[in-house]
Write an enzyme that holds these catalytic residues in place. Structure first.
Site, mmCIF file in Angstrom:
data_model
loop_
_atom_site.group_PDB
_atom_site.id
_atom_site.type_symbol
_atom_site.label_atom_id
_atom_site.label_comp_id
_atom_site.label_asym_id
_atom_site.label_seq_id
_atom_site.Cartn_x
_atom_site.Cartn_y
_atom_site.Cartn_z
ATOM 1 C CB SER A 1 37.562 5.283 2.511
ATOM 2 O OG SER A 1 38.048 6.600 2.602
ATOM 3 C CE LYS B 1 39.556 2.990 6.500
ATOM 4 N NZ LYS B 1 39.068 4.041 7.416
ATOM 5 C CG ASN C 1 35.867 1.998 6.649
ATOM 6 O OD1 ASN C 1 36.981 1.848 7.118
ATOM 7 N ND2 ASN C 1 35.555 3.020 5.863
ATOM 8 N NE ARG D 1 -6.172 6.353 33.657
ATOM 9 C CZ ARG D 1 -7.344 6.470 33.029
ATOM 10 N NH1 ARG D 1 -8.472 6.116 33.629
ATOM 11 N NH2 ARG D 1 -7.407 6.939 31.804
#
Length: 453
Positions: free
Chosen positions: A282, A288, A290, A321
């Protein structure tokens, strides 16, 4: 930046160099030219066009000889890239000998070339997918075997349910990827099919030669594809099926990613993504770590599911087509294919490097003060006092254990008058209250999935 796969910052996250190359202008154009070269070679062999013309055409079917800037400008003007490619090819061949280039693209139509090139690009994509699947399956097998008896809490409605092994959890994922590998093998024969039928698919331009079907069969063989049973210009199930398969495949990757994210939560802490310095850091909270790969997989999977739905819209094509739905494929197939390979590579990295914390799993098994094995106790008591009576008794004991954690679930059971009358000894209760003794057939099922039994 026109697409995330073009971004210098994001292209290696939401795409891969190998997949991006497959869906590049150069590779697509090269496949157009391979079609033209193979068509000329086959037709010369069958005596439909002069051999001299075929040799000259084949010699000029090189993407390096194409003026890509001119191709882009002419495609914008005409609406399709095949005719501008053919024009450049004819011009290049005629520079060898005037008139030989006029035999290029003999009896073919734009969509024949475009669809066949798309099939070849999907073939290459599926080859990447197959290799990634093999890697994921191998990594998950190792992980499942390593933890076939590692106890952890199964979760139901995000609540602890009963004990199981971590290997059992991984083996379920492994079994799904093994089914995907089987699906891929089943899809490929339907997908890898030549498109060559001319204007309306009837091979009318070659019908008078009596060799039209031979051209079709030999062209398919030359390109390593299956011959079609009939033209499929506006029957797009082959393309929609592979798109649906990619959605299924990335959905399984996302299920794995979701479980990893949940198990990485600080309060759970049972697994982590592979560690690399500063990965998942972070900018403001240094503590942190993550989830990263799992987040990318989740985003990619959701996008692939949304884009694959467009391929079902592309199935609804008018007559022989179409007027628009076909072009949907041009927009979404490159994105679906590159995103899918990226999701698989993130999943492979996750499976190969997943950090597993058995001690945290054992710690979390104690969070309910023993109640996680209430089913085991209920079933044992049920043989003595009846299942429903046992259910209600154990339910009340669980509530007591939750309300007063100073007394264990085991002690509350051992001191219960009804349990005492059932003549179940404390040693039996201790065995029943050990989560490691209530893994069911976790280990056996792991071995069955990995093929060791």
């Amino acid at each position: 930046m026109t697409a995330v796969s073009d971004s210098i910052v994001f292209r290696h996250i939401f795409s891969t160099p190998e997949a991006s190359e497959i869906w590049s202008d150069q590779r697509r154009t090269q496949y157009y030219l391979e079609f033209e070269g193979a068509l000329a070679t086959v037709q010369a062999r069958l005596g439909i066009i002069p051999e001299e013309a075929a040799n000259a055409i084949k010699s000029k079917c090189l993407v390096e000889l194409m003026d890509m800037q001119e191709l882009g400008e002419e495609t914008k003007k005409i609406g399709y890239p095949v005719l501008p490619v053919v024009r450049q090819l004819v011009r290049s061949v005629n520079s060898v000998q005037e008139g030989l280039g006029e035999w290029a693209h003999w009896g073919a139509t734009t969509q024949d070339v475009t669809d066949t090139a798309t099939v070849l690009q999907l073939r290459d994509t599926c080859s990447l997918v197959s290799r990634a699947l093999d890697g994921i399956i191998s990594a998950l097998r190792n992980l499942a075997l390593q933890h076939k008896s590692t106890p952890m809490a199964a979760r139901s409605n995000l609540q602890q349910a009963v004990p199981m092994s971590f290997g059992f959890k991984i083996a379920r994922l492994l079994a799904t990827f093994q089914r995907h590998r089987q699906r891929l093998g089943e899809i490929l024969p339907r997908l890898l099919v030549l498109e060559f039928g001319g204007a309306a698919g009837t091979l009318a331009t070659l019908a008078d030669t009596g060799l039209a079907l031979q051209v079709q069969e030999q062209l398919a063989a030359a390109l390593g594809l299956n011959p079609p049973e009939i033209a499929w210009h506006t029957e797009r199930d082959r393309i929609a099926e592979v798109g649906a398969f990619f959605a299924l495949l990335t959905g399984t990757c996302a299920k794995f990613a979701l479980d990893v994210k949940l198990l990485m939560q600080t309060e759970v802490g049972e697994v982590s993504e592979p560690f690399a310095p500063h990965r998942g850091s972070s900018s403001t909270m240094p503590q942190k770590r993550n989830p990263i790969s799992s987040v990318y997989i989740t985003a990619i999977s959701s996008t692939v599911r949304q884009l694959s739905a467009a391929l079902f819209d592309a199935m609804v094509e008018d007559h022989e087509r179409s007027t628009g739905p076909w072009e949907i494929e041009w927009i979404v197939l490159p994105q679906i294919s590159t995103l899918t390979h990226a999701a698989l590579m993130h999943t492979l990295e996750l499976a190969e490097g997943l950090e597993v914390y058995p001690e945290a799993m054992r710690r979390n098994l104690k969070l309910t003060n023993g109640a996680i094995v209430s089913e085991a106790v209920m079933m044992a008591l049920g043989k003595k006092i009846g299942r429903q009576v046992a259910h209600d008794l154990v339910y009340d004991v669980c509530r007591q254990a939750a309300a007063d954690t100073s007394v264990s679930f085991l002690d509350l059971l051992a001191n219960n008058d009804t349990v005492k009358k059932s003549e179940i000894e404390r040693a039996t209760l201790e065995r029943l209250c050990n989560p490691a003794n209530y893994l069911g057939l976790s280990e056996e099922m792991v071995l069955r999935v990995v093929g060791k039994m």
